[in-house]
Design a protein around this motif. Sequence first.
Motif, PDB file in Angstrom:
ATOM      1  N   UNK A 242       6.301  78.386  -0.107  1.00 41.64           N
ATOM      2  CA  UNK A 242       7.664  78.394  -0.954  1.00 41.64           C
ATOM      3  C   UNK A 242       8.273  77.132  -0.871  1.00 41.64           C
ATOM      4  N   UNK A 243       7.740  76.031  -0.300  1.00 46.61           N
ATOM      5  CA  UNK A 243       8.099  74.716  -0.406  1.00 46.61           C
ATOM      6  C   UNK A 243       8.664  74.132  -1.573  1.00 46.61           C
ATOM      7  N   UNK A 244       7.717  74.368  -2.486  1.00 46.76           N
ATOM      8  CA  UNK A 244       7.762  73.581  -3.859  1.00 46.76           C
ATOM      9  C   UNK A 244       8.776  74.543  -4.885  1.00 46.76           C
ATOM     10  N   UNK A 245       8.235  75.760  -5.207  1.00 49.54           N
ATOM     11  CA  UNK A 245       8.912  76.685  -6.047  1.00 49.54           C
ATOM     12  C   UNK A 245      10.245  76.844  -5.890  1.00 49.54           C
ATOM     13  N   UNK A 246      10.523  77.063  -4.473  1.00 50.59           N
ATOM     14  CA  UNK A 246      11.890  77.505  -3.952  1.00 50.59           C
ATOM     15  C   UNK A 246      12.641  76.489  -3.149  1.00 50.59           C
ATOM     16  N   UNK A 247      11.989  75.332  -3.054  1.00 51.69           N
ATOM     17  CA  UNK A 247      12.681  74.206  -2.482  1.00 51.69           C
ATOM     18  C   UNK A 247      12.970  74.566  -1.053  1.00 51.69           C
ATOM     19  N   UNK A 248      12.025  75.203  -0.462  1.00 50.87           N
ATOM     20  CA  UNK A 248      12.187  75.749   0.819  1.00 50.87           C
ATOM     21  C   UNK A 248      11.226  75.035   2.140  1.00 50.87           C
ATOM     22  N   UNK A 249      10.906  73.718   1.772  1.00 44.46           N
ATOM     23  CA  UNK A 249       9.972  72.879   2.553  1.00 44.46           C
ATOM     24  C   UNK A 249      10.340  73.199   3.998  1.00 44.46           C
ATOM     25  N   UNK A 250      11.502  73.041   4.484  1.00 44.94           N
ATOM     26  CA  UNK A 250      12.022  72.801   5.762  1.00 44.94           C
ATOM     27  C   UNK A 250      11.771  74.106   6.428  1.00 44.94           C
ATOM     28  N   UNK A 251      11.764  75.390   5.746  1.00 48.50           N
ATOM     29  CA  UNK A 251      11.792  76.737   6.347  1.00 48.50           C
ATOM     30  C   UNK A 251      10.260  76.993   6.710  1.00 48.50           C
ATOM     31  N   UNK A 252       9.271  76.387   6.234  1.00 53.73           N
ATOM     32  CA  UNK A 252       8.100  76.369   6.778  1.00 53.73           C
ATOM     33  C   UNK A 252       7.476  77.855   6.428  1.00 53.73           C
ATOM     34  N   UNK A 253       7.435  78.413   5.322  1.00 60.96           N
ATOM     35  CA  UNK A 253       6.792  79.796   4.898  1.00 60.96           C
ATOM     36  C   UNK A 253       5.833  79.802   4.024  1.00 60.96           C
ATOM     37  N   UNK A 254       4.650  80.541   3.871  1.00 60.81           N
ATOM     38  CA  UNK A 254       3.601  80.489   2.996  1.00 60.81           C
ATOM     39  C   UNK A 254       2.903  81.711   3.335  1.00 60.81           C
ATOM     40  N   UNK A 255       1.795  81.899   2.462  1.00 62.38           N
ATOM     41  CA  UNK A 255       0.851  82.837   2.651  1.00 62.38           C
ATOM     42  C   UNK A 255      -0.353  82.788   2.050  1.00 62.38           C
TER      43      UNK A 255
END
Length: 402
Positions: A242-255
């Motif tokens: 979610x770091x790129x598409x949703x600008x959530x780099x600092x939230x550290x979430x992926x799958x």
Amino acid sequence: MKFANRLDLLRSNVFADMDRAKSKAILAGQDLIDLSLGSSDLPVADHIITEIQESLSDPSTHGYLLFRNTQEFRETVAQWYSNRYGIAIDPETEVLQLIGSQEGTAHLPLAILNPGDFALLQDPGYPSHLGGVYLAGGQMYPMPLRAENGFLPVFEDIPETVLKQSRMMVLSYPHNPTSATAPLSFFQKAVEFCQNHDLVLVHDFPYMDFVFPRGEQTIAELAPSILQADPNKSVSIEFFTFSKSYNMGGFRVGFAIGNAELILALRRIKAVVDFNQYQGILNGAIVALTGLQEHIAQNMQIFAARRDVFIQGMQNMGWNIPKPEATLYIWAKLPEPWSEDSIGFCQQLVEKTGVAASPGAGFGKSGEGYVRFALVHPPEVLATALDRIAEFLRTSPSPSKP
């Protein structure tokens, strides 16, 4: 004090050296413009932030998060993927929540490689891919990415002796750092190659939405998923963030999505390393996938404008490079006399101008002679950086040759 031998392979880190160079420049009074990190400066969408904020006041979200507690997230991911790519996904066996995709790509080699086994990696490529192989005791065989081949590896060039000891191949398109894209036909060839040689095919897919529109093609056509080439999930696993598409780099979430055996193996590694991140972040990620998506297209318009400003500014100073079709990076072949010293170029550039970039050598041997700029500032800041770069090229002496 004695440490494990595996640390020896991790001592050399160009990006840590560049971080020290940036700190030194700041202490010397330079106004830093950091174009070295691919961390978006754009905000997270309001509806995602609202969901996370509301979760904070719910005590039931404050405890450890085990696999069973990620069910809603995994079901959402499976439905999102199926809607986007038309391939059915089992949320119980073919999806795994991650603390950012880098966690997955770094840990997966522990589940695949025995000491001495080879992993086939892109050169240049993302550094954590190599780090995970080293930590697993594996060997890296670099697949050179050259401009004349569209920055795609040539599988036929891999020696048979290496293939006999290889267990996995790692790809990533749209590609960091080169900004190259790969057509579905390339992925079909990669899947067949890995099937024939009993290799696990890993696809790191953080820039799935970071493709600039071209004609009538859809995003899924411009940036295919590896499972479109391997719908039966015979050898493949794919990592999302979610770091790129949703600008959530600092939230550290992926799958991760893919072959059930690979997902289970990675889950076993993950179980002894971490629990998972905060439930509220997963709630925000669910809203990100199910909510309005207009901000993604808007973000891409912003990055397209930045790309055009930067490319034009480079042309104005006589530094001509092809316009990238994807990602948020400019991959620029260095002009003389810097064509064999990307580290020296970047160190002197930040020391003398405050503009920080990433040396191509930090991404692998085949990255030497290039520099990567990240478009993580608005156009007016990029214009200032370009002015400084132009002045640096006009006034800096040639680098010393050993």
